[in-house]
Design a protein around this motif. Structure first.
Motif, PDB file in Angstrom:
ATOM      1  N   GLY A  71       9.823   9.003   2.288  1.00 20.74           N
ATOM      2  CA  GLY A  71       9.198   8.927   1.238  1.00 20.74           C
ATOM      3  C   GLY A  71       7.954   8.066   1.494  1.00 20.74           C
ATOM      4  N   ALA A  72       8.468   6.737   3.413  1.00 17.57           N
ATOM      5  CA  ALA A  72       7.429   6.307   3.553  1.00 17.57           C
ATOM      6  C   ALA A  72       5.747   7.133   3.349  1.00 17.57           C
ATOM      7  CB  ALA A  72       7.385   5.863   4.964  1.00 17.57           C
ATOM      8  N   VAL A  73       4.576   6.679   3.193  1.00 19.80           N
ATOM      9  CA  VAL A  73       3.586   7.055   3.155  1.00 19.80           C
ATOM     10  C   VAL A  73       3.067   6.578   4.486  1.00 19.80           C
ATOM     11  CG1 VAL A  73       1.242   6.645   1.992  1.00 19.80           C
ATOM     12  CG2 VAL A  73       3.401   7.296   0.766  1.00 19.80           C
ATOM     13  N   ILE A  74       1.746   7.230   4.860  1.00 20.57           N
ATOM     14  CA  ILE A  74       1.473   6.877   6.114  1.00 20.57           C
ATOM     15  C   ILE A  74      -0.308   6.879   5.845  1.00 20.57           C
ATOM     16  CG2 ILE A  74      -0.258   8.333   8.435  1.00 20.57           C
ATOM     17  CD1 ILE A  74       1.691  10.460   8.178  1.00 20.57           C
ATOM     18  N   LEU A  75      -0.436   5.292   6.591  1.00 20.74           N
ATOM     19  CA  LEU A  75      -1.718   4.595   6.580  1.00 20.74           C
ATOM     20  C   LEU A  75      -2.584   4.790   7.662  1.00 20.74           C
ATOM     21  CD1 LEU A  75       0.250   1.260   5.438  1.00 20.74           C
ATOM     22  CD2 LEU A  75      -0.632   2.658   4.273  1.00 20.74           C
ATOM     23  N   GLY A  76      -1.871   5.086   8.181  1.00 24.01           N
ATOM     24  CA  GLY A  76      -3.055   5.311   9.670  1.00 24.01           C
ATOM     25  C   GLY A  76      -2.550   5.711  10.794  1.00 24.01           C
ATOM     26  N   ASP A 106       3.889   2.887   5.462  1.00 21.54           N
ATOM     27  CA  ASP A 106       3.654   1.411   4.508  1.00 21.54           C
ATOM     28  C   ASP A 106       4.819   0.853   4.343  1.00 21.54           C
ATOM     29  OD1 ASP A 106       5.564   3.466   2.937  1.00 21.54           O
ATOM     30  OD2 ASP A 106       4.134   3.270   1.639  1.00 21.54           O
ATOM     31  N   ASP A 107       5.948   1.618   5.021  1.00 21.42           N
ATOM     32  CA  ASP A 107       7.247   0.475   5.063  1.00 21.42           C
ATOM     33  C   ASP A 107       7.127  -0.839   6.479  1.00 21.42           C
ATOM     34  OD1 ASP A 107       7.339   2.186   7.515  1.00 21.42           O
ATOM     35  OD2 ASP A 107      10.063   2.273   6.776  1.00 21.42           O
ATOM     36  N   GLY A 108       6.095  -0.735   7.043  1.00 19.07           N
ATOM     37  CA  GLY A 108       6.110  -1.568   8.464  1.00 19.07           C
ATOM     38  C   GLY A 108       6.203  -1.138   9.028  1.00 19.07           C
ATOM     39  N   THR A 109       6.524   0.405   9.146  1.00 16.41           N
ATOM     40  CA  THR A 109       7.355   1.134  10.868  1.00 16.41           C
ATOM     41  C   THR A 109       5.737   1.341  11.336  1.00 16.41           C
ATOM     42  OG1 THR A 109       8.973   1.514   9.626  1.00 16.41           O
ATOM     43  CG2 THR A 109       8.072   2.060  11.332  1.00 16.41           C
ATOM     44  N   ILE A 110       5.438   1.488  12.761  1.00 12.00           N
ATOM     45  CA  ILE A 110       4.342   1.542  13.208  1.00 12.00           C
ATOM     46  C   ILE A 110       5.256   3.041  14.624  1.00 12.00           C
ATOM     47  CG2 ILE A 110       2.615   1.540  14.722  1.00 12.00           C
ATOM     48  CD1 ILE A 110       2.563  -0.948  14.168  1.00 12.00           C
ATOM     49  N   ALA A 111       5.513   4.377  14.028  1.00 15.31           N
ATOM     50  CA  ALA A 111       6.018   5.340  15.014  1.00 15.31           C
ATOM     51  C   ALA A 111       5.710   5.790  16.524  1.00 15.31           C
ATOM     52  CB  ALA A 111       6.471   6.369  14.232  1.00 15.31           C
ATOM     53  N   SER A 151       5.724  -5.174   4.670  1.00 18.44           N
ATOM     54  CA  SER A 151       5.696  -3.976   4.238  1.00 18.44           C
ATOM     55  C   SER A 151       3.766  -4.092   3.494  1.00 18.44           C
ATOM     56  CB  SER A 151       6.029  -2.795   2.981  1.00 18.44           C
ATOM     57  OG  SER A 151       7.348  -2.802   3.511  1.00 18.44           O
ATOM     58  N   PRO A 152       3.179  -3.355   4.643  1.00 20.17           N
ATOM     59  CA  PRO A 152       1.574  -3.192   4.210  1.00 20.17           C
ATOM     60  C   PRO A 152       1.026  -2.272   3.326  1.00 20.17           C
ATOM     61  CG  PRO A 152       2.048  -2.024   6.493  1.00 20.17           C
ATOM     62  CD  PRO A 152       3.097  -2.721   5.585  1.00 20.17           C
ATOM     63  N   THR A 153       0.254  -3.090   2.749  1.00 22.81           N
ATOM     64  CA  THR A 153      -0.438  -1.575   1.272  1.00 22.81           C
ATOM     65  C   THR A 153      -1.384  -1.937   1.609  1.00 22.81           C
ATOM     66  OG1 THR A 153      -1.092  -3.653   0.120  1.00 22.81           O
ATOM     67  CG2 THR A 153       0.573  -3.280  -0.417  1.00 22.81           C
ATOM     68  N   ALA A 154      -2.129  -2.164   2.885  1.00 25.51           N
ATOM     69  CA  ALA A 154      -3.407  -1.447   3.175  1.00 25.51           C
ATOM     70  C   ALA A 154      -3.172  -1.338   5.314  1.00 25.51           C
ATOM     71  CB  ALA A 154      -4.985  -2.309   2.836  1.00 25.51           C
ATOM     72  N   PHE A 155      -4.155  -0.749   5.795  1.00 23.03           N
ATOM     73  CA  PHE A 155      -4.320  -0.192   6.771  1.00 23.03           C
ATOM     74  C   PHE A 155      -5.702  -0.124   6.618  1.00 23.03           C
ATOM     75  CE2 PHE A 155      -4.325   1.908  11.208  1.00 23.03           C
ATOM     76  CZ  PHE A 155      -3.520   0.497  11.853  1.00 23.03           C
ATOM     77  N   ALA A 156      -6.520  -1.286   9.014  1.00 23.59           N
ATOM     78  CA  ALA A 156      -7.692  -1.092   8.913  1.00 23.59           C
ATOM     79  C   ALA A 156      -7.311  -1.126  10.686  1.00 23.59           C
ATOM     80  CB  ALA A 156      -8.616  -1.670   8.552  1.00 23.59           C
ATOM     81  N   ALA A 157      -8.430  -0.321  11.425  1.00 24.35           N
ATOM     82  CA  ALA A 157      -7.916  -0.320  12.841  1.00 24.35           C
ATOM     83  C   ALA A 157      -9.755  -0.234  12.884  1.00 24.35           C
ATOM     84  CB  ALA A 157      -7.989   0.737  14.107  1.00 24.35           C
ATOM     85  N   ALA A 158     -10.130  -0.882  14.106  1.00 23.75           N
ATOM     86  CA  ALA A 158     -11.464  -1.380  14.488  1.00 23.75           C
ATOM     87  C   ALA A 158     -12.172  -0.096  16.042  1.00 23.75           C
ATOM     88  CB  ALA A 158     -11.841  -2.919  14.683  1.00 23.75           C
ATOM     89  N   PHE A 198      -4.076  -5.537   8.616  1.00 22.74           N
ATOM     90  CA  PHE A 198      -3.235  -5.492   7.457  1.00 22.74           C
ATOM     91  C   PHE A 198      -3.146  -5.930   6.585  1.00 22.74           C
ATOM     92  CE2 PHE A 198      -1.239  -4.430  11.577  1.00 22.74           C
ATOM     93  CZ  PHE A 198      -0.707  -3.359  12.065  1.00 22.74           C
ATOM     94  N   GLY A 199      -3.192  -5.416   5.287  1.00 15.72           N
ATOM     95  CA  GLY A 199      -3.008  -6.477   3.867  1.00 15.72           C
ATOM     96  C   GLY A 199      -1.711  -6.009   3.643  1.00 15.72           C
ATOM     97  N   PHE A 200      -0.807  -7.034   3.077  1.00 17.02           N
ATOM     98  CA  PHE A 200       0.240  -7.247   1.914  1.00 17.02           C
ATOM     99  C   PHE A 200       0.136  -6.835   0.706  1.00 17.02           C
ATOM    100  CE2 PHE A 200       0.502  -8.454   6.300  1.00 17.02           C
ATOM    101  CZ  PHE A 200       1.388  -7.948   6.361  1.00 17.02           C
ATOM    102  N   ALA A 201       1.265  -6.945  -0.105  1.00 19.78           N
ATOM    103  CA  ALA A 201       1.317  -7.503  -1.522  1.00 19.78           C
ATOM    104  C   ALA A 201       1.179  -8.709  -1.646  1.00 19.78           C
ATOM    105  CB  ALA A 201       2.581  -6.317  -1.675  1.00 19.78           C
ATOM    106  N   ASP A 202       1.381 -10.150  -1.593  1.00 15.61           N
ATOM    107  CA  ASP A 202       1.001 -10.678  -1.649  1.00 15.61           C
ATOM    108  C   ASP A 202       0.402 -11.526  -1.445  1.00 15.61           C
ATOM    109  OD1 ASP A 202       1.102 -11.172   1.408  1.00 15.61           O
ATOM    110  OD2 ASP A 202       2.439 -12.785   1.637  1.00 15.61           O
ATOM    111  N   GLY A 203      -0.709 -10.385  -1.277  1.00 17.49           N
ATOM    112  CA  GLY A 203      -2.198 -11.639  -0.951  1.00 17.49           C
ATOM    113  C   GLY A 203      -2.483 -11.634   0.356  1.00 17.49           C
ATOM    114  N   SER A 204      -1.383 -11.733   1.116  1.00 13.38           N
ATOM    115  CA  SER A 204      -1.988 -12.248   2.635  1.00 13.38           C
ATOM    116  C   SER A 204      -2.451 -10.803   3.843  1.00 13.38           C
ATOM    117  CB  SER A 204      -1.156 -12.957   3.368  1.00 13.38           C
ATOM    118  OG  SER A 204       0.556 -11.203   3.488  1.00 13.38           O
TER     119      SER A 204
END
Length: 875
Positions: free
Chosen positions: A89-94, A109-114, A134-141, A149-155
């Motif tokens: 059930g993991a969601v693809i972020l990027g 979104d579980d922190g795995t990079i396959a 477990s990231p809630t947001a992701f971006a690549a330059a 990566f952005g996380f649920a604890d605000g970091s």
């Protein structure tokens, strides 16, 4: 005498010379004529074939620009890309690929990079962000490997996802990899093994280097974006509490331990304080390539444009609905290469490209929708942009994958994958592969689109380019910026070619034709025999010399005396005609004795007129252009009356001359029988001066009328003064085409039989009447051929335009501005275009356009020449 001839014939000679006249040519003569005829025909056919082959070669090189494109399924053994490595059930972020399309990585979104090999489809050991990461947001330059990566604890946390390379000895490589072909890759352990051209085994590993986590807020990070430039990066994130976090990161590496530490600076901004709706949930944040503009996007498509000030603080520049269609909602977004254009997909299958344009003076930038791509069959669920060009791949809910080029608006290809919809789509950095992933697995397609930037629209119609206020014809084939958008509009080059031809003919054509008429009909034959070779010798001047003189001598000299030059150009013909009228007032006996000195008198009148008009330049500048012609051209001073007067003087002169010839000639005929030649000359002079006054009055009146209704010639025919401009090119290129037009026109006029001239002069016509009404009509075909050959020379000129016109591809008829022609563009850009296939073939298309233009001109010239030739033969 008859007896002598008879005796000669009896002796067998056949003539009084004793030689027999053969009534049939010999076989040698017949053979020579036949061979010569065949050779001449072969040479003619060969010349036509050579020209045709040149056109066919240009067409063959340019034709691939317009061939159809497409995508084809690739034989890549892919299953559920990375799904086995992630939690159910993991969601693809990027998702992304390396440069050689050998490994695909997928962030969940579980922190795995396959990781999975695209060479053989085998899964590689996954990478992990760490425990409880477990990231809630992701971006690549872009393609530099920098990620955030952005996380649920605000970091937030940044890192680098890049390949490392190591070389293996032959005994370190297992037996099943010893049979690798050169360039082939296979999965082994945690990387790929490749056999290089030097027969060495190279191990490629995808490694993730992470920095320390940086707390920036208290709420979960909903969206973030990353821009990397040089040694620093900018991360902008938005959290669930409605706070915008702006951080500029730099790294310091310990030279002893190799440890890399992050330095941060920036601030936090309450979105409500910036004018955002407090109850709206902002899910996406996007930063442009300059890091000075930020877009905040909500789920319903509402976007806020924030602009960073000099103090680093943000301010609200505007609000825009990215999905204005009824019933559609925002479903996907992606930056195009360079982060200047944002592509937005919606649930209705729509795809629209947005970018910012500069507002008015002192106004903030505006976000505009510039391109609407072909609507898809279902909701857009994923977008992936190329890192190199304006190609973008779109995935849809029904599994359809489409490839577009945004600038040209072309649909490059379309296909459909089996299974569920597309959740992530990626274009390989080399634009040779598309990878689409979803819950049911993954699929890949090979891209067959070598020249996606070119179409009939981008070549010949206005296109709305990034940052431009509206659609425009632009040629700009290269740039040093990542955000560069190739602009292959040929219209500015075609326009520049026609502009150069027009102004060169405006200067050179009257001089060449009038000189040919004078030398052919009025100049003594001995003088003509000396003058004509001298003028024809001018054709031997190299174009580069004329261009050099125009750019470095003539252009700087004209810049400070523009009004004086224009005054001489307009006023000198008046003084020549005034001298001619004064010559008519001489007594007949004196005029006959002074006839050989008439050209000297005309030259003296021309010199005196040029000196007088030059001295009047400064007063005319004060009267017509408010004392500063350059400021007037910029629109800073004065009205448009002075410019209109200069434009309307030729038209007014033609109109008054027509009326003068229609009624003034009758006046002279009625007065002629009873008046002396002196009185008729005075009357003719008065008619000329009255006509001149009427021309000036008519031009001033029309200029006043046009200016009064709001028409200003500045911004069209006139504009900002540039030192290397069309005026300089017209003068210099005019000297280049004068010898060609003059020589052919002179030959055409002298070829008219002399008995026609004698008959006209014997009937009482003047030499001028004989020239206009008797000599010119039979010679029109030759005169037209001379003009068209001069046009061909002007159209194909390269060095004069390149050096004296500024070489700027702009669409502007301003005589005081520069331009670029097709031929000059070929000379400038062809050497560097070899590295870019599209650029190279587009230049050949420009050459084909130039070839077609000259072919059409020559065809028209030949048709018109034959028409006048038939008309003259009937006379």
């Amino acid at each position: 005498m008859p007896g002598m001839a008879q005796d000669a014939q009896q002796r067998g000679g056949g003539t009084i010379t004793g030689r027999t006249i053969r009534r049939k040519p010999s076989r040698q003569v017949l053979l020579g004529d036949a061979v010569a005829g065949k050779l001449i025909a072969a040479a003619g056919i060969g010349g036509i074939a050579a020209v045709a082959l040149v056109g066919l070669f240009l067409l063959w090189v340019a034709l691939p620009l317009l061939v159809p494109t497409g995508i084809e399924p690739a034989a890549v053994p892919l299953q559920a890309t990375g799904a086995a490595a992630a939690a159910p059930g993991a969601v693809i972020l990027g998702q992304g690929m390396d440069e050689y399309a050998s490994v695909v990585w997928t962030v969940f979104d579980d922190g795995t990079i396959a990781l999975r090999s695209l060479a053989d489809g085998k899964a590689l050991p996954p990478l992990h962000l760490g425990p409880d990461a477990s990231p809630t947001a992701f971006a690549a330059a872009g393609g530099e490997g920098h990620v955030a990566f952005g996380f649920a604890d605000g970091s937030i946390m940044t890192g680098v996802l890049e390949f490392s390379t190591a070389y293996l000895a032959s005994d370190e490589v297992p037996a099943d990899l010893q049979d690798l072909a050169v360039g082939e890759r296979r999965a082994w352990q945690d990387g790929l093994v490749e056999l290089t051209q030097e027969r060495q085994f190279r191990l490629l590993r995808l490694e993730l280097g992470l920095d320390e986590r940086l707390p920036v807020g208290d709420g979960p990070i909903l969206g973030l974006d990353l821009v990397h430039a040089g040694d620093a990066a900018t991360v902008v994130a938005v959290d669930a509490a409605g706070v915008l976090h702006d951080r500029t990161l730099s790294w310091k590496v310990n030279m002893m331990t190799g440890e890399r530490r992050v330095r941060t600076r920036g601030g936090d901004f309450d979105l409500a304080g910036l004018g955002a709706d407090a109850d709206r949930r902002w899910l996406r944040v996007l930063v442009d390539g300059t890091s000075r503009r930020v877009l905040l996007v909500a789920g319903d498509g509402t976007a806020l444009l924030l602009v960073r000030g000099e103090d680093g603080a943000f301010s609200l520049a505007g609000r825009q609905d990215l999905v204005p269609e009824d019933g559609a909602e925002l479903s996907a977004m992606v930056w195009l290469g360079g982060r200047g254009t944002l592509l937005v997909g919606d649930t209705g299958g729509g795809l629209h490209a947005w970018f910012t344009v500069q507002g008015g003076p002192g106004e903030p930038p505006l976000l505009v929708r510039a391109h609407a791509l072909e609507r898809g069959p279902a909701a857009v669920t994923a977008l992936g942009a190329s890192l190199r060009t304006r190609i973008v791949a779109a995935g849809y809910r029904d599994g359809t994958v489409r490839l577009y080029h945004v600038t040209s608006g072309r649909l490059l290809g379309s296909d459909r994958r089996e299974g569920a919809g597309v959740t992530a789509v990626t274009i390989a950095p080399r634009e040779d592969l598309i990878l689409a992933s979803g819950q049911g697995g993954a699929a890949a397609w090979r891209i067959d689109a070598p020249h996606p930037e070119t179409s009939w629209q981008t070549l010949f119609r206005p296109v709305w380019y990034e940052g431009y206020p509206g659609p425009a014809h632009v040629w700009q084939s290269s740039s040093g910026s990542d955000s560069f958008e190739p602009k292959y509009g040929l219209v500015p080059l075609i326009f520049g070619t026609l502009k150069a031809t027009f102004y060169s003919l405006l200067f050179g054509l009257p001089i060449a034709l009038l000189a040919a008429m004078h030398t052919a009909e009025f100049l003594h034959r001995k003088v003509r025999a000396r003058v004509k070779p001298v003028i024809e010798t001018m054709a031997s001047l190299p174009s580069v010399v004329l261009g050099f003189l125009g750019a470095l001598v003539l252009a700087p000299a004209i810049e400070g005396v523009v009004v004086q030059v224009l005054a001489v150009a307009v006023g000198a013909p008046f003084f020549v005609l005034l001298t001619a009228h004064g010559w008519q007032m001489l007594p007949r006996t004196g005029a006959a004795r002074l006839e050989p000195w008439r050209p000297v008198g005309v030259l003296c009148g021309l010199a005196a007129g040029a000196a007088a008009m030059w001295s009047l330049g400064a007063p005319l500048e004060r009267l017509l252009f408010a004392g500063d012609v350059k400021a007037w051209l910029d629109g800073r001073v004065g009205s448009g009356i002075g410019g209109w007067i200069l434009l309307l003087l030729p038209a007014a002169a033609f109109g008054v001359a027509w009326a003068n010839g229609l009624w003034g000639e009758g006046l002279l005929r009625r007065r002629g029988p009873g008046w002396t030649p002196l009185r008729l000359a005075v009357l003719d002079l008065g008619r000329f001066l009255a006509g001149t006054a009427a021309v000036v009055a008519l031009a001033v009146f029309l200029a006043w009328m046009l200016d009064g209704v709001g028409f200003d010639p500045r911004g069209s025919v006139y504009g900002t003064y540039v030192q290397r401009n069309a005026l300089v090119v017209g003068v210099v290129m005019g000297f280049a085409i004068i010898p060609i037009i003059y020589s052919i026109a002179d030959d055409a006029l002298t070829a008219v039989p002399d008995h026609l001239r004698a008959a006209s002069l014997g009937a009482g016509a003047t030499p001028w009447q004989t020239l206009v009404r008797v000599v010119v009509p039979p010679a029109v075909s030759g005169l037209f051929s001379a003009v068209m050959i001069g046009v061909g020379r002007a159209v194909g000129e390269t060095m004069i335009v390149l050096m004296a016109a500024g070489n700027t591809p702009i669409l502007d008829f301003n005589i005081f501005n520069g331009f670029r022609t097709l031929s000059a563009n070929l000379a400038v850009e062809l050497p560097e275009a070899v590295q870019n296939s599209t650029h190279y073939r587009t230049l050949f298309l420009a050459a084909l356009t130039l070839f077609a233009m000259t072919f059409v001109l020559n065809t028209v010239a030949e048709v018109v020449r034959l028409h006048f030739r038939r008309k003259a033969s009937r006379l």
